[in-house]
Design an enzyme around this catalytic site. Structure first.
Site, PDB file in Angstrom:
ATOM      1  CG  ASP A 141       7.269   4.908   9.035  1.00 56.57           C
ATOM      2  OD1 ASP A 141       7.552   5.431   7.954  1.00 56.57           O
ATOM      3  OD2 ASP A 141       7.519   3.726   9.317  1.00 56.57           O
ATOM      4  NE  ARG A 218      -6.180  -9.244  -1.294  1.00 52.48           N
ATOM      5  CZ  ARG A 218      -7.476  -9.349  -1.473  1.00 52.48           C
ATOM      6  NH1 ARG A 218      -8.302  -8.458  -0.905  1.00 52.48           N
ATOM      7  NH2 ARG A 218      -7.977 -10.319  -2.201  1.00 52.48           N
ATOM      8  N   GLY A 219      -3.827  -4.963   2.508  1.00 50.74           N
ATOM      9  CA  GLY A 219      -2.821  -4.267   3.295  1.00 50.74           C
ATOM     10  C   GLY A 219      -2.616  -4.940   4.631  1.00 50.74           C
ATOM     11  CB  SER A 220       0.048  -4.666   7.115  1.00 50.91           C
ATOM     12  OG  SER A 220       0.204  -3.260   7.241  1.00 50.91           O
ATOM     13  NE  ARG A 226      -4.860  -0.013   7.324  1.00 50.13           N
ATOM     14  CZ  ARG A 226      -3.718  -0.073   6.648  1.00 50.13           C
ATOM     15  NH1 ARG A 226      -3.263  -1.240   6.235  1.00 50.13           N
ATOM     16  NH2 ARG A 226      -3.025   1.016   6.400  1.00 50.13           N
ATOM     17  CB  ALA A 275       2.081   8.663   9.449  1.00 53.10           C
ATOM     18  CB  ALA A 276      -0.288  10.146   5.370  1.00 46.87           C
ATOM     19  CB  SER A 277      -1.801   5.073   3.396  1.00 44.22           C
ATOM     20  OG  SER A 277      -1.569   4.114   2.397  1.00 44.22           O
ATOM     21  CG  PHE A 278       4.031   6.037   1.089  1.00 44.77           C
ATOM     22  CD1 PHE A 278       3.942   7.311   1.630  1.00 44.77           C
ATOM     23  CD2 PHE A 278       5.166   5.296   1.351  1.00 44.77           C
ATOM     24  CE1 PHE A 278       4.951   7.828   2.426  1.00 44.77           C
ATOM     25  CE2 PHE A 278       6.187   5.804   2.143  1.00 44.77           C
ATOM     26  CZ  PHE A 278       6.082   7.069   2.679  1.00 44.77           C
TER      27      PHE A 278
END
Length: 397
Positions: A141, A218-220, A226, A275-278
């Site tokens: 990652d 929404r995310g971890s 964040r 890294a970059a988010s999908f």
């Protein structure tokens, strides 16, 4: 978005603010709106970005939209080329592959076998069209070749920063049957050809006026950037709905939400992860305004996404008050927000098709092969990558 509508927007912006680069005589939007609750002034940024933006050609079969990324990533090797010694140095940083006479071979061990398999599914469709070559594929990652590390060997990575010398390739997530668990879909965040249609169909059901005028995330908790947005959500739920689905603490996370349901909100926040988010390419298709936080991490298509044209940039260290002011500004300038949201969706829909992803892979491999200073010889002990699709079809699966 039609050309007359673009002209109308630019004309309206010029009438409201005639300067593009502001100095002492700052042209603030708020001067024209004495009841404004914000001190932001985005109009000059938008005007300047639109003035210098050169859109990609629609349906370009040579993927010229993204070719500048290939040229930039390969530039460190142009003068001296890629030597066997450099390749030997790189082998310990990823999975070693060879393409010889259109057949693909790789070392037996892959750190993430499913990721390697997803990349191979794409490579099998284009291997016959590239010269003999070999490369190292990083499926971790994070990138491997920091510019201060002293390493010189080439490594293919899906995401880098300007401090890395890795060569970017389209991530395995463009063609996968699993992927990060961000929503309840049978194909995860992969199968980009399917997800594109699914997200655009949902967006078409939600016109801009029907979307909720609040920020959403929404995310971890994979990065501390964040936290400010989540704190704002706790203080001002009328402005933001931002919650963690996975936490490193004892607090209870909220349920995950399918990506298509993100489309019901006007302002969607995108943060980097490890890294970059999908997530970015997906939420842009919602035709919601994407607020892209930070600019450190890149994927291969990011360089053609322009701030103020396709999304609104947000500083990675923006605090709670700044984020609140930003959302208030966007509410007061709803037409500007909608225009940017439409351009963001159109870019992804027109210039990040599966054929664009495949074209990028093919073009990158072709240009990379030209830099090898030696003739590639079949290395013993490598596993041949079979055409799994053809085998499945033959067996009736």
């Amino acid at each position: 978005m039609t050309q007359p509508r673009i002209c109308f927007l630019v004309g309206a912006l010029i009438l409201s603010c005639t300067c593009v680069s502001c100095s002492k005589d700052k042209c603030a939007v708020n001067e024209h709106n004495p009841n404004s609750n914000t001190s932001y002034d985005f109009v000059p940024h938008i005007l300047h970005a639109l003035a210098i933006h050169r859109p990609c050609v629609i349906g370009d079969p040579k993927c010229l939209c993204h070719v500048a990324t290939i040229q930039r990533d390969l530039e460190p090797y142009v003068d001296k080329g890629i030597t066997p010694e450099m390749m030997a140095q790189s082998k310990r940083l990823g999975t070693f592959y060879q393409i010889i006479r259109g057949r693909i071979y790789r070392q037996q061990k892959c750190l993430h076998p499913k990721r390697c398999a997803d990349v191979e599914d794409l490579l099998l469709d284009m291997a016959s069209g590239v010269a003999d070559l070999e490369f190292v594929l990083n499926v971790r990652d994070w990138p491997q070749v920091h510019f201060l590390s002293g390493l010189s060997g080439p490594v293919f990575s899906y995401s880098i920063t300007n401090r890395h010398l890795d060569i970017m390739y389209p991530a395995w997530s463009f063609w996968t049957t699993t992927g990060p668990i961000l929503q309840h879909y049978p194909h995860g965040v992969g199968r980009w050809d399917w997800m594109r249609k699914h997200l655009v169909a949902r967006a078409s059901e939600l016109p801009w006026s029907a979307k909720r005028a609040i920020g959403f995330f929404r995310g971890s908790r994979s990065s501390p950037e964040r936290d400010s947005l989540v704190r704002l959500s706790q203080r001002r739920p009328d402005l933001v709905d931002a919650q963690y689905t996975i936490l490193a603490t004892d607090a209870d996370p909220v349920e995950k939400m399918p990506l298509v349901e993100h489309c019901q909100f006007k302002y969607l926040f995108n943060f980097r992860g490890v890294a970059a988010s999908f997530r970015l390419r997906h939420i842009l298709l919602c035709r919601s305004l994407v607020l892209h936080v930070g600019d450190q991490w890149q994927e291969f298509f990011y360089s053609q996404l322009k701030p103020w044209v396709h999304y609104v940039p947000v500083a990675s260290d923006a605090d709670v008050d700044e984020l609140a002011e930003l959302i208030l500004y966007l509410r007061e300038h709803d037409d500007l927000a909608e225009e940017i949201a439409e351009r963001g969706q159109q870019f992804i829909w027109l210039h990040l098709r599966m054929e664009d992803v495949q074209c990028y892979w093919s073009k990158m491999l072709q240009e990379y092969a030209k830099l090898l200073t030696y003739k590639v010889q079949r290395e013993p002990g490598l596993l041949e990558v079979s055409n799994k699709k053809a085998v499945q079809l033959y067996r009736g699966k």
